[in-house]
Design a protein around this motif. Structure first.
Motif, PDB file in Angstrom:
ATOM      1  N   LYS A  55       0.634  -1.258   0.106  1.00 33.08           N
ATOM      2  CA  LYS A  55      -0.014  -0.091   0.055  1.00 33.08           C
ATOM      3  C   LYS A  55       0.974   1.105  -0.791  1.00 33.08           C
ATOM      4  O   LYS A  55      -0.110   2.614  -0.509  1.00 33.08           O
ATOM      5  CB  LYS A  55      -0.432   0.135   1.190  1.00 33.08           C
ATOM      6  CG  LYS A  55      -2.431  -0.776   1.028  1.00 33.08           C
ATOM      7  CD  LYS A  55      -2.940  -1.391   2.419  1.00 33.08           C
ATOM      8  CE  LYS A  55      -3.904  -2.037   2.102  1.00 33.08           C
ATOM      9  NZ  LYS A  55      -5.135  -1.806   3.603  1.00 33.08           N
ATOM     10  N   LEU A  56       2.332   1.155   0.496  1.00 33.14           N
ATOM     11  CA  LEU A  56       2.691   2.348   0.701  1.00 33.14           C
ATOM     12  C   LEU A  56       3.891   2.403  -0.854  1.00 33.14           C
ATOM     13  O   LEU A  56       4.033   4.047  -1.023  1.00 33.14           O
ATOM     14  CB  LEU A  56       3.917   2.429   1.668  1.00 33.14           C
ATOM     15  CG  LEU A  56       3.105   2.289   2.923  1.00 33.14           C
ATOM     16  CD1 LEU A  56       4.266   2.145   4.103  1.00 33.14           C
ATOM     17  CD2 LEU A  56       2.726   3.580   3.364  1.00 33.14           C
ATOM     18  N   GLU A 108       8.480   5.113   6.783  1.00 34.51           N
ATOM     19  CA  GLU A 108       8.111   3.836   7.587  1.00 34.51           C
ATOM     20  C   GLU A 108       8.124   2.412   7.088  1.00 34.51           C
ATOM     21  O   GLU A 108       8.431   1.174   7.432  1.00 34.51           O
ATOM     22  CB  GLU A 108       6.288   3.452   7.573  1.00 34.51           C
ATOM     23  CG  GLU A 108       4.395   2.386   7.525  1.00 34.51           C
ATOM     24  CD  GLU A 108       3.651   2.987   7.541  1.00 34.51           C
ATOM     25  OE1 GLU A 108       3.347   1.696   7.891  1.00 34.51           O
ATOM     26  OE2 GLU A 108       3.495   3.876   7.305  1.00 34.51           O
ATOM     27  N   ASP A 109       8.547   2.125   5.442  1.00 36.37           N
ATOM     28  CA  ASP A 109       8.403   1.659   4.515  1.00 36.37           C
ATOM     29  C   ASP A 109       9.467   0.893   5.275  1.00 36.37           C
ATOM     30  O   ASP A 109      10.125   0.114   5.381  1.00 36.37           O
ATOM     31  CB  ASP A 109       9.156   2.090   3.696  1.00 36.37           C
ATOM     32  CG  ASP A 109       8.525   0.761   1.924  1.00 36.37           C
ATOM     33  OD1 ASP A 109       7.896   0.127   2.121  1.00 36.37           O
ATOM     34  OD2 ASP A 109      10.093   0.375   1.602  1.00 36.37           O
ATOM     35  N   ALA A 110      10.668   2.210   5.092  1.00 31.10           N
ATOM     36  CA  ALA A 110      12.379   1.342   6.161  1.00 31.10           C
ATOM     37  C   ALA A 110      11.989   0.507   7.236  1.00 31.10           C
ATOM     38  O   ALA A 110      12.816  -0.724   7.288  1.00 31.10           O
ATOM     39  CB  ALA A 110      13.330   2.447   6.396  1.00 31.10           C
ATOM     40  N   ALA A 111      11.529   1.015   8.305  1.00 28.84           N
ATOM     41  CA  ALA A 111      10.932   0.413   9.400  1.00 28.84           C
ATOM     42  C   ALA A 111      10.350  -0.985   9.332  1.00 28.84           C
ATOM     43  O   ALA A 111      10.512  -2.403   9.543  1.00 28.84           O
ATOM     44  CB  ALA A 111      10.176   0.811  10.331  1.00 28.84           C
ATOM     45  N   LEU A 112       8.989  -1.063   8.123  1.00 33.50           N
ATOM     46  CA  LEU A 112       8.333  -2.357   7.252  1.00 33.50           C
ATOM     47  C   LEU A 112       9.746  -3.005   6.769  1.00 33.50           C
ATOM     48  O   LEU A 112       9.906  -4.299   7.271  1.00 33.50           O
ATOM     49  CB  LEU A 112       7.514  -2.378   6.347  1.00 33.50           C
ATOM     50  CG  LEU A 112       6.702  -1.239   7.310  1.00 33.50           C
ATOM     51  CD1 LEU A 112       4.954  -1.128   6.334  1.00 33.50           C
ATOM     52  CD2 LEU A 112       5.745  -2.004   8.170  1.00 33.50           C
ATOM     53  N   LYS A 156       7.106   4.315  16.072  1.00 30.03           N
ATOM     54  CA  LYS A 156       6.158   4.043  16.376  1.00 30.03           C
ATOM     55  C   LYS A 156       5.197   4.503  14.792  1.00 30.03           C
ATOM     56  O   LYS A 156       3.840   4.174  14.905  1.00 30.03           O
ATOM     57  CB  LYS A 156       5.866   5.968  16.338  1.00 30.03           C
ATOM     58  CG  LYS A 156       5.811   6.490  18.188  1.00 30.03           C
ATOM     59  CD  LYS A 156       6.521   7.946  18.727  1.00 30.03           C
ATOM     60  CE  LYS A 156       7.121   8.331  19.684  1.00 30.03           C
ATOM     61  NZ  LYS A 156       7.471   9.287  19.989  1.00 30.03           N
ATOM     62  N   CYS A 157       6.184   4.447  14.025  1.00 29.00           N
ATOM     63  CA  CYS A 157       5.384   4.108  12.824  1.00 29.00           C
ATOM     64  C   CYS A 157       4.851   2.691  12.551  1.00 29.00           C
ATOM     65  O   CYS A 157       3.958   2.586  11.476  1.00 29.00           O
ATOM     66  CB  CYS A 157       6.844   4.306  11.903  1.00 29.00           C
ATOM     67  SG  CYS A 157       7.073   5.820  11.186  1.00 29.00           S
ATOM     68  N   ILE A 158       5.357   2.051  12.930  1.00 23.63           N
ATOM     69  CA  ILE A 158       4.020  -0.050  13.145  1.00 23.63           C
ATOM     70  C   ILE A 158       3.590   0.155  14.283  1.00 23.63           C
ATOM     71  O   ILE A 158       2.245  -0.985  13.632  1.00 23.63           O
ATOM     72  CB  ILE A 158       5.339  -0.559  12.344  1.00 23.63           C
ATOM     73  CG1 ILE A 158       6.166  -0.873  13.537  1.00 23.63           C
ATOM     74  CG2 ILE A 158       6.194  -0.448  11.533  1.00 23.63           C
ATOM     75  CD1 ILE A 158       5.874  -1.865  15.025  1.00 23.63           C
ATOM     76  N   THR A 159       2.921   0.750  14.772  1.00 22.79           N
ATOM     77  CA  THR A 159       1.766   0.755  16.237  1.00 22.79           C
ATOM     78  C   THR A 159       0.668   0.434  15.759  1.00 22.79           C
ATOM     79  O   THR A 159      -0.092  -0.671  16.345  1.00 22.79           O
ATOM     80  CB  THR A 159       2.023   1.844  17.250  1.00 22.79           C
ATOM     81  OG1 THR A 159       3.533   2.354  16.983  1.00 22.79           O
ATOM     82  CG2 THR A 159       1.446   1.033  17.546  1.00 22.79           C
ATOM     83  N   GLN A 160      -0.063   0.533  14.357  1.00 16.18           N
ATOM     84  CA  GLN A 160      -1.014   0.509  14.078  1.00 16.18           C
ATOM     85  C   GLN A 160      -1.339  -1.003  13.475  1.00 16.18           C
ATOM     86  O   GLN A 160      -1.990  -1.424  13.081  1.00 16.18           O
ATOM     87  CB  GLN A 160      -1.431   1.857  12.819  1.00 16.18           C
ATOM     88  CG  GLN A 160      -1.063   1.189  11.477  1.00 16.18           C
ATOM     89  CD  GLN A 160       0.455   1.721  11.006  1.00 16.18           C
ATOM     90  OE1 GLN A 160       0.983   2.126  11.981  1.00 16.18           O
ATOM     91  NE2 GLN A 160       0.837   1.587  10.106  1.00 16.18           N
ATOM     92  N   LEU A 161       0.104  -0.926  13.614  1.00 14.47           N
ATOM     93  CA  LEU A 161      -0.316  -3.450  12.367  1.00 14.47           C
ATOM     94  C   LEU A 161      -0.353  -4.129  13.783  1.00 14.47           C
ATOM     95  O   LEU A 161      -1.055  -4.700  13.409  1.00 14.47           O
ATOM     96  CB  LEU A 161       0.987  -3.454  11.820  1.00 14.47           C
ATOM     97  CG  LEU A 161       1.413  -2.708  10.556  1.00 14.47           C
ATOM     98  CD1 LEU A 161       2.752  -2.934   9.757  1.00 14.47           C
ATOM     99  CD2 LEU A 161       0.164  -2.641   9.740  1.00 14.47           C
TER     100      LEU A 161
END
Length: 365
Positions: free
Chosen positions: A145-146, A160-164, A188-193
């Motif tokens: 999606k990103l 966010e993509d780098a964290a993923l 924080k970037c990936i909390t919503q997952l």
């Protein structure tokens, strides 16, 4: 309310433990996949201090802290690829605060094991890998999606993509998300997952009264499990789910004697809940009066305004001060009047760090 998801292989005692915790009646037969719908139960946290304070205040109501347990179907190897029934229920524990992984810790040829042999560290690895694979799918979908925003140079999307990407690399080597070294910003970037493997895991090692328990056999299996849990920075507690379930039907006054007869030295459910609090870094404070005595659960290290917000959000912004006394000091004083006269009751401001067992009265604007 604190929420904990219960996972494990089929037939290791998950539903028996759930029954013991909630005094509910979900199936707990000696075969895999007996739990075909998610079961949810709310459990009051046992705390002797609460009852003492209620008696002290002659309270009309006693309200313990509560934990919501979610029991899902047993996971098997290949669940993430559609084997068994477990994977379809993983979504139900994504919203939980922690995971309780039940692991069989006894030999008994009469009790089937889905992997044919009892080797706890392998059981842990199977469950953790299924959680990793499930999280990997979540991460892959999010990265898809990103793509457009990353190509457009959107800074937040790139971060966010780098964290993923880091997580994917960790998953590829079988690591839990917790074991991936993410910065605070990346977390924080990936909390919503709501990644399953980012949640703290408490391992419940299920023993059997009168059985061949692995910690007593000393044949290496217990030690291998302990070593693995250590490398995962996890915690574990021992319990006997079947005995705890039987104790549901025993009067409280008789439970200690019943445990002695069965050779069970301590209350396994109380130990489990203590372990959950330790795993999540939680403590309890109390409010007490003639109307009610109540326990409130907060993060260890919380300031007084943050603790007050557990009661009402206004306490966070409009906090003025709090009167504080330890449970022990209040009970020893015998009355609030004596406690104040002997200077045991303190007035604390916004910077005060609440301690486990504090009794608090909040003043707010």
């Amino acid at each position: 309310m604190l929420k904990i998801g219960i996972v494990g292989l089929p037939n290791v005692g998950k539903s028996t433990l759930f029954n013991a915790l909630t005094k509910a009646s979900v199936p707990a037969e000696n075969y895999p996949f007996c739990t075909i719908d998610p079961s949810v139960g709310v459990v009051g946290v046992p705390d002797a201090r609460l009852e003492k304070l209620a008696k002290f205040s002659v309270s009309g109501k006693v309200i313990p802290a509560a934990i919501e347990f979610v029991d899902i179907a047993g996971l098997v190897k290949g669940a993430a690829e559609g084997e068994g029934l477990g994977n379809q229920f993983l979504a139900n524990i994504r919203e939980t605060d922690a995971i309780l992984q039940v692991v069989r810790f006894f030999d008994d040829p009469k009790v089937l094991h889905v992997e044919q042999t009892v080797e706890p560290y392998k059981d842990i690895e199977i469950i953790n890998m299924e959680l990793v694979l499930s999280d990997g799918e979540q991460v892959r979908k999010r990265r898809d999606k990103l793509v457009r925003d990353v190509k457009a140079g959107d800074k937040n999307a790139v971060k966010e993509d780098a964290a993923l990407s880091k997580l994917e690399q960790g998953f590829a080597s079988g690591k839990l998300a917790l074991q991936t070294e993410l910065t605070v910003d990346e977390q924080k970037c990936i909390t919503q997952l709501n990644l399953l493997t980012m949640k703290p895991i408490l391992y419940a090692l299920n023993k059997k009264s009168g059985g061949q328990n692995l910690d007593e056999l000393r044949d290496g299996r217990a030690e291998r499990a302990f070593d693995l849990i250590g490398t995962l920075a996890g915690r574990y507690v021992f319990l006997d789910a079947a005995t705890e379930r039987e104790l549901n039907d025993v009067a409280d006054a008789e439970k200690t004697g019943f445990r002695k007869e069965l050779g069970v030295s301590e209350d396994g459910l109380a130990g489990l809940i203590r372990g959950a609090y330790d795993t999540l870094g939680l403590i309890s404070y109390f409010t007490t009066g003639t109307d009610e005595t109540r326990a409130w659960t907060i993060k260890n290290g919380s300031t007084a305004p943050v603790a007050g917000a557990a009661i009402h959000n206004d306490f966070l912004e409009k906090f003025i001060r709090a009167e504080v006394i330890s449970t022990e000091d209040l009970l020893a004083a015998g009355s609030w009047t004596t406690a104040r006269e002997t200077a045991k009751v303190r007035t604390e401001g916004k910077e005060y760090i609440v301690q486990d067992g504090d009794v608090m009265v909040f003043l707010h604007g």
